[in-house]
Structures are given as structure tokens and as C-alpha cells.
Motif scaffolding. Structure first.
Motif, short mmCIF file in Angstrom:
data_model
loop_
_atom_site.label_atom_id
_atom_site.label_comp_id
_atom_site.label_asym_id
_atom_site.label_seq_id
_atom_site.Cartn_x
_atom_site.Cartn_y
_atom_site.Cartn_z
N THR A 182 -5.98 0.04 -1.83
CA THR A 182 -5.56 1.40 -1.33
C THR A 182 -6.61 2.38 -1.18
O THR A 182 -6.50 3.05 -0.05
CB THR A 182 -4.66 1.93 -2.59
N ALA A 183 -7.82 2.51 -1.74
CA ALA A 183 -8.90 3.08 -1.81
C ALA A 183 -9.53 2.64 -0.65
O ALA A 183 -9.87 3.81 0.55
CB ALA A 183 -9.84 2.97 -2.91
N TYR A 184 -9.67 1.50 -0.01
CA TYR A 184 -10.30 1.02 0.96
C TYR A 184 -9.35 1.83 2.20
O TYR A 184 -9.81 2.15 3.19
CB TYR A 184 -10.49 -0.28 1.26
N ILE A 214 0.75 -1.23 0.20
CA ILE A 214 0.01 -0.03 0.10
C ILE A 214 0.98 1.20 -0.07
O ILE A 214 1.68 1.29 0.93
CB ILE A 214 -0.85 -0.11 1.19
N ARG A 233 -6.65 -4.65 -7.88
CA ARG A 233 -6.51 -5.24 -6.63
C ARG A 233 -5.86 -4.22 -5.58
O ARG A 233 -6.36 -4.05 -4.39
CB ARG A 233 -6.01 -6.59 -6.51
N ARG A 234 -4.71 -3.67 -6.42
CA ARG A 234 -3.94 -2.73 -5.45
C ARG A 234 -4.64 -1.35 -5.39
O ARG A 234 -4.70 -0.66 -4.30
CB ARG A 234 -2.69 -2.58 -6.09
N PHE A 235 -5.31 -0.98 -6.47
CA PHE A 235 -6.27 0.34 -6.46
C PHE A 235 -7.28 0.17 -5.36
O PHE A 235 -7.73 1.02 -4.52
CB PHE A 235 -6.85 0.37 -7.94
N ALA A 236 -8.00 -1.09 -5.35
CA ALA A 236 -9.34 -1.10 -4.30
C ALA A 236 -8.48 -1.18 -3.09
O ALA A 236 -9.18 -0.65 -2.00
CB ALA A 236 -9.91 -2.45 -4.99
N TYR A 238 -7.41 4.15 2.51
CA TYR A 238 -7.22 5.55 2.72
C TYR A 238 -8.75 6.20 2.92
O TYR A 238 -8.63 7.27 3.71
CB TYR A 238 -6.70 6.44 1.41
N ALA A 239 -9.71 5.48 2.75
CA ALA A 239 -11.06 5.96 3.02
C ALA A 239 -11.19 5.86 4.56
O ALA A 239 -11.67 6.57 5.36
CB ALA A 239 -12.09 4.96 2.30
#
Length: 559
Positions: free
Chosen positions: A308-310, A103, A303-306, A312-313
């Protein structure tokens, strides 16, 4: 007989050794500052009801049969259990993803979690009111778009705030648990044909169950015993901690007896949950030894985008209140409203900030020094001695972890606030509470490092004639000085943010920054509250930041 022969005579051994005296002193310390107040609280809670004539059992029968009381207890249990569930659902994936995968910005993520952890708990409630309250920033923006938001006050808002402010407990414990798993365990499971997801479910999660259960315990205990957060945001949703406060300090007629009885109920629940968690963790402990910790894994593409988004959210949701407090402290105010205009008036006009800041720093510093000295000695007793009295000290040193701040505040007030001590509202009574509540931080920090150090150097010093006390100062203390410093810094940071016990014991002359923030929020002075809250955040965070920077520590020191 010659002078040489007289000189050669061995020194007479004292009737009782230095460390025996320290052990006895440690037992007396915990008995005087923790057990005695709790016993006084128990006795006070059974001395009579409102009429003064109810029996011991009758008092508690009233609590569990009168709807006003038992409904409040049920409310506390429900919101604490749901907060524990929510913090686990959000914090477990967060801790796993940050600990295991690539991440981006892990240092930033960990720093944000640490900031949330060491910030005062009720700050989040106040910040969410600024965002989602009746005149909140987000509420006003959504209203201009024709979107009506539910009220932040009440059960929903309380659950949101408790979940987000306690989530770091689960995150930190998951990270600590992941570091205890050896890479060979995962390799063996993969060699047997398990997929990565199956390895997670059947190998990794079972191994970190004890760590996760500790995080859940901390979330529950903190949510169940938190007073400031529900007082600010719970609205008409009554919880036990606020009921205890109102019964103890009500302007319409306080009832310390009822407050004491309710405090005993809170104490029994928190200690009961502690024993349940320890039994659960012991049953699910696998006692594995870590030679080669789990290696990091790389995610790619979506997968990395999802992931990372989770991450940081969730981190943004946890850290947003702190950012809101700091930004709003530099905004102009019109009554309870904040105006989008930069100003430093809030800081220049904060008349009571100086006194509360001075009190906070002095009380924290004195408490820290006391914890540093006593914690080092008690830790040595726990680690180096093997007698029954040392084991008793070990057990007693864990009691402050299980006692909520509001409970120890009332217990200390009952025990020392009146005759024959008359310490109510003084700096002495506050320092006493801070000292005994935070002493376990120093004990745990020093004992952890001391357990990894051999006794050969100490034994050599004593065999050469150096007394045990002097050996401890000259040999042991320098060896464990990093742990002593770490415990001291953590003690200072947590004492500076202490609110639940302070609010039961302070007077006008001993008001601290957390109490000042709380008072400004209750009066609707959100601008002034933001100013004082920002100062409190800085006072709480700076010591931890210096600890990480100077000593190369990471967030594990917090657990």
C-alpha cells in the motif's frame, strides 16, 4: 403491361454499393489528410540544406555527421529509453498490485491515474518547477533547513517528468493484460508445486509481456516526440522535438527544410519502434482465452502495509503536479513568485482565457463530431468487409498512432499552409489535424464493440428492402451507440489537451488553452499559467469523468 406488374419490378442495383463508396472514401480521406502531408514532408526534407544546394542524401548526411544534430538525436533516444525503463520499473509493480491484491482505495488510485493520463503532458514539467525550481515551494523549504537540492532543469528533471507522466501507460496496459489471464493457468502452476512468487515470474509475467511491451512502446513514443515538456524543463539538454520546433519557428531565422528533415528522422524512429514492438508482441503472444479471470488475492500485515505504501507513493508522485497547479491557481502572485495568500484575482484577471477557452471547446466539439461520423463508418468497413481495400483502410487507420504531433503539425503546415490552400493559422487546418490524429479513437472504440455483434439483424433489414445506409443508421448505430459515445468523449478530452501539433499551426486568433498555458510559462507568469492550466485540466477531465459515471466504464476505455 399493368401498373401492378410495373410496381413488382425489382429495384435496379446501383453500379457501386454504398459500403464500397464508404471504403473508397475512407482510403481517400487517409491519403489526403495523412499520407499526402507526410509525402510532402519527405520531399520538403530533401530539397536542400541551409544553402539550398545540398542533395537529398546530403541533407541527411549532415544530420548524422554534424555533432549538433546527431548528439541531439542521441539525447532523445537516451532520455526516452531511460524514461521507458523507469516507467516500467515503477508502473509494472503498481499495475500488478492494484489489479491483484486488496490495496485500500482502489477507486481513488485508478481515478488519480486517469487524471494524470488525460492531463496535458507539459503540465507536469511546469508543476515540478513550482515545486523544485529555483524559487520552488519544496526547494525553499529544504533551503531553510540547510539542504541544497539539485536543479530541476536539465537531463535529471526531464527524465523525472517524462517517467512520471508516461507511467500511466504501463499501469493501464498491465491492468488490461491481467484481465486476459485465466485463473486455471495459475491453479495448474500451483498444483505442480510452484510457489506464488514462482507463478508470478514463470506464468503471469510471460503472459502479460505483449501488454507490457505495448505500454513501453507508448512511453517511448510519447517521450521521444514530446515537445512541450523538454522545452520547459530540459535546460541545455537538447532533444529532437524541441530542435524541430526551433528550426521551424525560430525568431532568428527559421529553416523549414531542416525541420522537415528532422521530422522525417523522428517519424522513422517512431514507426520503426512500432514495428519492432508488434513483432515482439506477436512472438510472445500465447493466444489464451479467458473464461474465469484471475481472482483477487489478500495481503496481510507488513506485506499489505508495504504494498500500500508503494502504491500510494507512486500515485502521489504522479498526481502531485496536478494538485500543485490547482492550488497555485488560487494563490496571490508577485511577479514570478507565488505568495501563500488565497485569491481569485488570477481568474478575474485572465484576459486571454475566454478566447482560448472558446477556441478549444469549438475546435474540440467540431473535431469530435467529425470523428464520430467518420469513425463509425470506417469501423464498419474494417469489421464487416473482407476485401483488400478494407484491409488497406485498417492499415491506414493505424498510421496516426505512429505519427508524432510535432511531425503531423509540420507536415500539415507544409502541405496545406501555403499555396494552393493557404490554410495556415486558420481554424480549418487545426480541425483537420485534430480530426485525423484522433479518428483512430472512434474507430477502435466502435470496431471493438461491432466485432462482438452478429450480422443477422442487419441482414434481415437489407433482405426486407432497406438500403445499406439506412440499415446502418436504424439498426447498427443504436446497437453500438455506447461505443460511439465512449469514442466521442475520449476524442473530445484528448483534442482539448492537444499541444504538439497545435503549436506548429495556430495563429493569434486560433490560440487554444494548451498554447496559452505554454506561453504563460515561457514568460514566467506562473500564476496566470496555473489559472489557465487548471481550466485546461477541468476541460480534459470532465468528459472522462462523465463517461465513467454515466456508462459504468473503467480506465480500460483509455487503452
Amino acid at each position: 403491361m399493368s401498373a401492378a406488374v410495373l410496381t413488382a419490378r425489382p429495384r435496379r442495383k446501383p453500379l457501386i454499393s454504398f459500403w464500397s463508396l464508404v471504403t473508397i472514401g475512407a482510403v481517400l480521406l487517409f491519403l489526403a489528410l495523412m499520407i499526402y502531408p507526410l509525402l510532402r514532408l519527405l520531399i520538403s526534407g530533401g530539397m536542400g540544406g541551409r544553402s539550398g544546394g545540398a542533395s537529398f542524401l546530403g541533407m541527411y548526411a549532415d544530420i548524422f555527421t554534424k555533432r549538433y544534430y546527431y548528439e541531439t538525436i542521441v539525447n532523445s533516444l537516451v532520455v526516452s529509453l531511460l524514461a521507458s525503463l523507469g516507467a516500467t520499473v515503477l508502473g509494472l509493480p503498481l499495475g500488478y498490485l492494484v489489479s491483484r491484491y486488496n490495496i485500500p482505495g482502489k477507486l481513488l488510485i485508478r481515478a488519480a491515474i486517469v487524471l494524470t493520463f488525460v492531463s496535458p503532458p507539459f503540465i507536469g514539467a511546469y508543476a515540478w518547477i513550482l515545486l523544485l525550481g529555483r524559487n520552488g515551494v519544496v526547494t525553499g523549504w529544504l533551503s531553510s533547513l540547510g539542504v541544497q537540492t539539485p536543479s530541476i532543469y536539465g537531463f535529471g528533471g526531464l527524465l523525472l517528468v517524462l517517467t512520471l507522466q508516461a507511467l500511466p501507460f504501463v499501469f493501464l496496459m498491465v491492468g488490461a493484460g491481467m484481465k486476459t489471464i485465466d485463473q486455471s493457468v495459475e491453479d495448474a502452476a500451483i498444483n505442480l508445486g510452484r510457489t506464488p512468487f514462482q507463478v508470478l515470474l514463470t506464468v503471469i509475467l510471460p503472459l502479460i509481456v505483449p501488454a507490457v511491451s505495448t505500454g513501453v512502446l507508448l512511453v517511448f513514443v510519447n517521450s521521444f516526440s514530446d515537445f512541450g515538456t523538454p522545452m520547459i524543463i530540459s535546460g541545455n539538454y537538447r532533444v529532437l522535438a524541441t530542435l524541430i520546433y526551433t528550426e521551424f519557428n525560430s525568431e532568428n531565422g527559421s529553416n523549414p527544410t531542416v525541420a522537415s528533415a528532422l521530422s522525417v528522422v523522428l517519424l522513422v524512429v517512431t514507426i520503426g519502434v512500432l514495428f519492432i514492438q508488434r513483432a515482439f508482441a506477436r512472438r510472445h503472444s500465447h493466444g489464451q482465452e479467458t473464461v474465469r479471470p484471475l481472482a483477487g488475492r489478500a495481503l496481510h500485515g507488513f506485506r499489505r502495509f508495504a504494498a500500500t505504501a508503494y502504491v500510494y507513493a507512486v500515485v502521489l508522485a504522479c498526481g502531485l503536479p496536478l494538485l500543485t497547479i490547482v492550488v497555485s491557481s488560487f494563490l496571490k502572485t508577485q511577479g514570478p513568485l507565488l505568495v501563500g495568500e488565497f485569491t481569485l484575482e488570477g481568474y478575474t484577471n485572465a484576459a486571454r482565457l475566454g478566447q482560448s477557452l472558446f477556441n478549444t471547446i469549438v475546435f474540440s466539439a467540431v473535431s469530435t463530431v467529425l470523428c464520430l461520423v467518420a469513425g463509425s463508418l470506417v469501423a464498419y468497413v474494417i469489421v464487416r468487409r473482407r476485401d483488400r481495400l478494407a484491409k488497406l483502410v485498417d492499415v491506414l487507420s493505424m498510421v496516426p498512432f505512429a505519427v508524432a504531433g510535432v511531425v503531423i503539425g509540420i507536415a500539415t503546415s507544409v502541405a496545406f499552409g501555403g499555396p494552393p490552400f493557404f490554410l495556415g493559422g486558420t481554424a480549418i487546418i487545426l480541425i483537420m489535424v485534430y480530426f485525423i490524429r484522433r479518428l483512430p479513437y472512434s474507430i477502435r472504440s466502435v470496431s471493438g464493440m461491432l466485432g462482438q455483434i452478429g450480422t443477422q439483424t442487419e441482414e434481415a433489414s437489407i433482405s426486407l428492402g432497406v438500403p445499406p445506409g439506412r440499415t446502418f443508421l436504424r439498426i447498427t448505430v443504436p446497437m453500438v451507440s455506447p461505443a460511439i459515445l465512449a469514442g466521442a468523449v475520449l476524442t473530445f478530452a484528448t483534442v482539448a489537451r492537444e499541444f504538439n501539433s497545435t503549436v506548429m499551426l495556430y495563429s493569434g486568433a486560433t490560440r487554444t488553452i494548451p498554447v496559452e498555458v505554454f506561453a504563460q510559462v515561457l514568460q514566467g507568469n506562473f500564476g496566470a499559467a496555473s489559472v489557465v492550466g487548471t481550466v485546461l485540466i477541468v476541460v480534459s477531465i470532465v468528459p472522462i469523468t462523465l463517461l465513467f459515471w454515466l456508462m459504468g466504464k473503467d480506465e480500460e476505455i483509455l487503452v
